[in-house]
Design a protein around this motif. Structure first.
Motif, PDB file in Angstrom:
ATOM      1  N   VAL A  57      21.822 -34.112  -1.135  1.00  0.00           N
ATOM      2  CA  VAL A  57      20.796 -33.467  -0.314  1.00  0.00           C
ATOM      3  C   VAL A  57      21.247 -33.572   1.136  1.00  0.00           C
ATOM      4  CG1 VAL A  57      18.371 -33.424   0.363  1.00  0.00           C
ATOM      5  CG2 VAL A  57      19.009 -34.130  -1.966  1.00  0.00           C
ATOM      6  N   SER A  59      20.807 -32.077   5.361  1.00  0.00           N
ATOM      7  CA  SER A  59      19.934 -31.443   6.348  1.00  0.00           C
ATOM      8  C   SER A  59      20.797 -30.688   7.346  1.00  0.00           C
ATOM      9  CB  SER A  59      19.088 -32.490   7.081  1.00  0.00           C
ATOM     10  OG  SER A  59      18.218 -33.157   6.184  1.00  0.00           O
ATOM     11  N   THR A  61      20.602 -28.336  10.740  1.00  0.00           N
ATOM     12  CA  THR A  61      19.711 -27.936  11.833  1.00  0.00           C
ATOM     13  C   THR A  61      20.411 -26.976  12.778  1.00  0.00           C
ATOM     14  OG1 THR A  61      18.498 -30.028  11.749  1.00  0.00           O
ATOM     15  CG2 THR A  61      18.312 -28.749  13.775  1.00  0.00           C
ATOM     16  N   GLY A 100      12.796 -27.829   6.401  1.00  0.00           N
ATOM     17  CA  GLY A 100      12.325 -29.201   6.563  1.00  0.00           C
ATOM     18  C   GLY A 100      11.699 -29.497   7.903  1.00  0.00           C
ATOM     19  N   THR A 131      15.314 -26.700  10.819  1.00  0.00           N
ATOM     20  CA  THR A 131      16.065 -27.561   9.902  1.00  0.00           C
ATOM     21  C   THR A 131      15.916 -27.073   8.476  1.00  0.00           C
ATOM     22  OG1 THR A 131      15.794 -29.496  11.332  1.00  0.00           O
ATOM     23  CG2 THR A 131      16.352 -29.916   9.029  1.00  0.00           C
ATOM     24  N   THR A 133      16.750 -28.012   4.530  1.00  0.00           N
ATOM     25  CA  THR A 133      17.146 -29.031   3.555  1.00  0.00           C
ATOM     26  C   THR A 133      17.756 -28.341   2.348  1.00  0.00           C
ATOM     27  OG1 THR A 133      15.379 -30.520   4.278  1.00  0.00           O
ATOM     28  CG2 THR A 133      16.348 -30.940   2.115  1.00  0.00           C
ATOM     29  N   ARG A 135      19.729 -28.803  -1.420  1.00  0.00           N
ATOM     30  CA  ARG A 135      20.165 -29.621  -2.557  1.00  0.00           C
ATOM     31  C   ARG A 135      21.406 -28.970  -3.164  1.00  0.00           C
ATOM     32  NH1 ARG A 135      14.485 -30.213  -3.459  1.00  0.00           N
ATOM     33  NH2 ARG A 135      14.477 -28.343  -4.767  1.00  0.00           N
TER      34      ARG A 135
END
Length: 251
Positions: A57, A59, A61, A100, A131, A133, A135
């Protein structure tokens, strides 16, 4: 005379029965109080399952600055749209893409006060952060995806969490290991004392997981766009289960 005799006899029998009940009931109650309670033994057992992660996972941005909020937002939207399109082109499913965080913030300048003159702070621009997220279920693509995201304008984030899709199955293996560990401990202790294990009276569980070591935290702004692929190391995840079991002692 016969009736009187029988009446006296019935009264005598009733009195004898009452006396017997009064003496027998306390004796039975006393026997229950004095009955020994079985001893117990309580043991904790720990089970560990260490497996390679099968999912990451991350992140991503996008930060953009401009003189107006509209300009900053438009620039951010364009960059994030490219990132989303690239993630889908990499085979990332819609369910694995989630916004996110999103923010629009003014950039203030606080002038230095001179000669006793107070100068008010003023807005000199705006910053927009968005942002995403992601997977990633194919870890072999992780490095390339990180590199692609930077090339498309991602300039913050990149924290990587390695995890497993089916945690319950892994914890089940750790749980069975913990129960076997607890029983082995209890059997060793009772064998040394010359007693046995009776029925289980109580059992409880605590479970948790530990991230792989070392934890990879990639700072996107520091990555080179010229790199063919960002190097990553996934390590192993540890899942731990502790059980607390209480047995009666069989003597």
């Amino acid at each position: 005379m016969t009736s009187s005799f029988h009446a006296r006899r019935r009264m005598a029998v009733a009195g004898a029965l009452s006396a017997l009940m009064l003496t027998a009931a306390p004796a039975a109650f006393a026997d229950d109080v004095r009955a020994p309670q079985p001893g117990v033994i309580s043991v904790s057992g720990e089970g560990v399952a260490a497996v390679a992660p099968d999912m990451a996972v991350i992140s991503l941005t996008v930060l953009r600055e401009a003189e107006t909020a509209r300009e900053a937002l438009d620039a951010n939207n364009a960059a994030m749209s490219d990132v989303l399109a690239a993630m889908k082109a990499e085979g990332i499913a819609e369910r694995d893409l989630q916004t996110g965080g999103f923010s629009i913030q003014p950039r203030w300048v606080y002038p230095e006060n001179r000669d006793g003159e107070t100068r008010e702070p003023r807005i000199v621009g705006y910053t927009v952060n968005n942002t995403l997220t992601v997977r990633i279920r194919d870890l072999s693509r992780l490095g390339a995806i990180l590199d692609t995201s930077v090339s498309l304008g991602v300039n913050q984030g990149g924290n990587i969490i390695f995890t497993n899709d089916d945690k319950d199955k892994i914890r089940e293996a750790a749980r069975l290991d913990a129960v076997a560990n607890a029983r082995a401990k209890a059997q060793a202790m009772t064998s040394a004392l010359g007693v046995g294990l009776g029925r289980i009276t109580q059992i409880s569980e605590n479970s948790g997981s530990a991230p792989p070591m070392p934890m990879v935290r990639a700072e996107m702004a520091m990555m080179s766009k010229a790199a063919d692929e960002v190097p990553v190391a996934s390590g192993e995840n540890e899942y731990r289960v502790t059980v607390n079991v209480t047995w009666e002692i069989a003597q």
